[in-house]
Design a protein around this motif. Structure first.
Motif, PDB file in Angstrom:
ATOM      1  N   TRP A   1     -10.567  -1.159   7.609  1.00  0.00           N
ATOM      2  CA  TRP A   1     -10.765  -1.100   6.536  1.00  0.00           C
ATOM      3  C   TRP A   1     -11.658  -2.138   5.993  1.00  0.00           C
ATOM      4  O   TRP A   1     -12.912  -1.144   4.923  1.00  0.00           O
ATOM      5  CB  TRP A   1      -9.442  -1.479   6.090  1.00  0.00           C
ATOM      6  N   GLY A   2     -12.250  -3.432   6.379  1.00  0.00           N
ATOM      7  CA  GLY A   2     -13.065  -3.680   6.107  1.00  0.00           C
ATOM      8  C   GLY A   2     -14.550  -2.686   6.337  1.00  0.00           C
ATOM      9  O   GLY A   2     -15.509  -2.855   5.696  1.00  0.00           O
TER      10      GLY A   2
ATOM     11  N   TYR B   1      -8.163  -9.603   1.897  1.00  0.00           N
ATOM     12  CA  TYR B   1      -8.907  -8.694   1.567  1.00  0.00           C
ATOM     13  C   TYR B   1      -9.958  -8.138   2.869  1.00  0.00           C
ATOM     14  O   TYR B   1     -10.465  -9.250   3.467  1.00  0.00           O
ATOM     15  CB  TYR B   1      -9.855  -8.767   0.349  1.00  0.00           C
ATOM     16  N   ALA B   2      -9.786  -6.938   2.943  1.00  0.00           N
ATOM     17  CA  ALA B   2     -10.026  -5.946   4.084  1.00  0.00           C
ATOM     18  C   ALA B   2     -12.147  -6.019   3.981  1.00  0.00           C
ATOM     19  O   ALA B   2     -12.956  -5.684   3.343  1.00  0.00           O
ATOM     20  CB  ALA B   2     -10.168  -5.143   4.810  1.00  0.00           C
ATOM     21  N   ASP B   3     -12.439  -7.530   4.374  1.00  0.00           N
ATOM     22  CA  ASP B   3     -14.006  -8.239   4.926  1.00  0.00           C
ATOM     23  C   ASP B   3     -14.562  -8.333   5.618  1.00  0.00           C
ATOM     24  O   ASP B   3     -13.472  -9.825   6.206  1.00  0.00           O
ATOM     25  CB  ASP B   3     -14.071  -8.212   3.028  1.00  0.00           C
TER      26      ASP B   3
ATOM     27  N   CYS C   1      -4.203  -1.063  -0.473  1.00  0.00           N
ATOM     28  CA  CYS C   1      -4.167  -0.847   0.986  1.00  0.00           C
ATOM     29  C   CYS C   1      -5.406  -1.494   1.528  1.00  0.00           C
ATOM     30  O   CYS C   1      -5.576  -1.541   2.902  1.00  0.00           O
ATOM     31  CB  CYS C   1      -4.864   0.766   1.163  1.00  0.00           C
ATOM     32  N   TYR C   2      -6.315  -2.548   1.113  1.00  0.00           N
ATOM     33  CA  TYR C   2      -7.886  -3.046   1.509  1.00  0.00           C
ATOM     34  C   TYR C   2      -6.875  -4.816   1.532  1.00  0.00           C
ATOM     35  O   TYR C   2      -7.558  -5.510   1.740  1.00  0.00           O
ATOM     36  CB  TYR C   2      -8.862  -3.614   0.186  1.00  0.00           C
TER      37      TYR C   2
ATOM     38  N   CYS D   1       0.639  -1.131  -0.076  1.00  0.00           N
ATOM     39  CA  CYS D   1       0.139  -0.275   0.165  1.00  0.00           C
ATOM     40  C   CYS D   1       1.006   1.074   0.006  1.00  0.00           C
ATOM     41  O   CYS D   1       0.406   2.180  -0.591  1.00  0.00           O
ATOM     42  CB  CYS D   1      -1.159  -0.026   0.989  1.00  0.00           C
TER      43      CYS D   1
ATOM     44  N   ARG E   1     -14.772   0.488   5.727  1.00  0.00           N
ATOM     45  CA  ARG E   1     -15.282   0.832   4.015  1.00  0.00           C
ATOM     46  C   ARG E   1     -15.186  -0.249   3.147  1.00  0.00           C
ATOM     47  O   ARG E   1     -16.248   0.674   2.045  1.00  0.00           O
ATOM     48  CB  ARG E   1     -13.571   1.731   3.680  1.00  0.00           C
ATOM     49  N   THR E   2     -15.156  -0.759   3.210  1.00  0.00           N
ATOM     50  CA  THR E   2     -15.570  -1.879   2.117  1.00  0.00           C
ATOM     51  C   THR E   2     -16.745  -1.437   2.237  1.00  0.00           C
ATOM     52  O   THR E   2     -17.206  -1.967   1.442  1.00  0.00           O
ATOM     53  CB  THR E   2     -15.021  -3.250   1.693  1.00  0.00           C
TER      54      THR E   2
END
Length: 334
Positions: free
Chosen positions: A123-124, A275-277, A88-89, A60, A126-127
């Motif tokens: 960050w999740g 992945y940020a989830d 970044c995610y 990132c 944001r997702t």
């Protein structure tokens, strides 16, 4: 003796008048609505200031133009806040050990499969917000257009549209979404497409019912008698007076759509690994929900923090949506 006329009272602006309407006053007095709004604002702030709460690193920083080993400046964090690259995610990976590690000063919520849980949750958010807003906005746009055409023109156009909606409703929503995502390569675009193809129908049906009632009211007949064209009748007279139920559904869907996205990731049909989830964090925790013999809650953090994030996010939107539905319902007189 000179008598001066009293000064006229200043007129309220249209925004102030709208904020002082009875439904808005009822909504402001609802404690559940205020609680939901506070939760939503908290998650929104978390999403906006994610680069400050969980500073980016690795690829990132490279994509943001920071040299290897260079300091993370305020300008870099602001750049990531406005336009963060896809790297970044990617959840920061502390180690490659599958064994979870408990919360510590370096990892506020511990790790799961070597991934930093705190980074994934921040960050999740944001997702979830980004995809939720995009999907609901597209559903609203498509459902408004099709529902307006169906409710206003009626006849064979209404019949064709309603039969198409019946076909979509014949399948469970999540099952149909899973099938559509599985047919293509899982990605953000595929997830958005699948949710839009299965979600616009409910918006169109809700709006059609309200338009069928509104188009028969006297003020619409008066505008039609004065020669107003169909476009003016729909967008100026009928549609603005038929959106209350639909906007309430929008608020509720902002809480339920992220649940569906998390379910896809939990099933392995969401974003790439790492992945940020929030759903993917729950998938990482699947093997560690139950601790070793004699210590059933040894790895509680791998599932509690992601599940709590999903629960609170959905709860906030549902509290606000239920309160909005009650506030704007004309049958409510209290």
């Amino acid at each position: 003796m000179t008598v001066t006329a009293p000064l006229p009272k200043p007129q309220r602006s249209s925004v102030a008048q709208w904020l002082n309407t009875k439904p808005l006053r009822r909504l402001r007095r609802d404690r559940a609505a205020l609680s939901g709004l506070v939760i939503i604002i908290a998650f929104t702030l978390m999403a906006v200031f994610a680069p400050f709460l969980a500073p980016p690193s690795g690829n990132c920083l490279r994509d943001l133009g920071v040299p290897a080993g260079g300091p993370v400046s305020l300008q870099t964090q602001l750049k990531a806040m406005v336009a963060a690259p896809a790297s970044c995610y990617q959840i920061r990976r502390v180690s490659y050990s599958p064994m979870p590690t408990p919360p510590a000063p370096g990892q506020v919520m511990g790790t799961s499969q070597g991934y930093d849980i705190f980074y994934g949750i921040v960050w999740g958010s944001r997702t979830m917000l980004r995809l939720g807003l995009i999907i609901v906005a597209l559903n609203l746009l498509l459902g408004t257009i099709i529902g307006s055409i169906s409710g206003y023109y009626r006849g064979w156009i209404d019949t064709v549209i309603q039969r198409l909606i019946d076909v979509i409703f014949a399948f469970p929503g999540l099952i149909l979404t899973v099938v559509l995502v599985a047919l293509f390569k899982p990605s953000a675009g595929t997830i958005i497409l699948a949710f839009v193809l299965t979600g616009w129908a409910s918006y169109a049906r809700i709006l059609r019912g309200d338009i069928l009632r509104t188009r028969e009211l006297e003020f619409v007949d008066a505008a039609r008698a004065l020669g107003a064209p169909d476009r003016q009748l729909i967008f100026r007279h009928i549609l603005p007076n038929s959106m209350t139920s639909l906007l309430t559904q929008v608020v509720l869907d902002l809480g339920t759509v992220p649940l569906g996205i998390a379910a896809l990731s939990f099933l392995g049909l969401g974003f790439p690994v790492g992945y940020a989830d929030w759903g993917q964090l729950m998938s990482f925790a699947r093997a560690w929900i139950q601790g070793p013999p004699g210590q059933p809650f040894a790895f509680w953090y791998v599932s509690v923090f992601p599940a709590l994030s999903i629960l609170l996010f959905s709860l906030g939107w549902n509290l606000l949506g239920d309160a909005a539905r009650d506030a704007f319902d004309p049958r409510q007189t209290g």
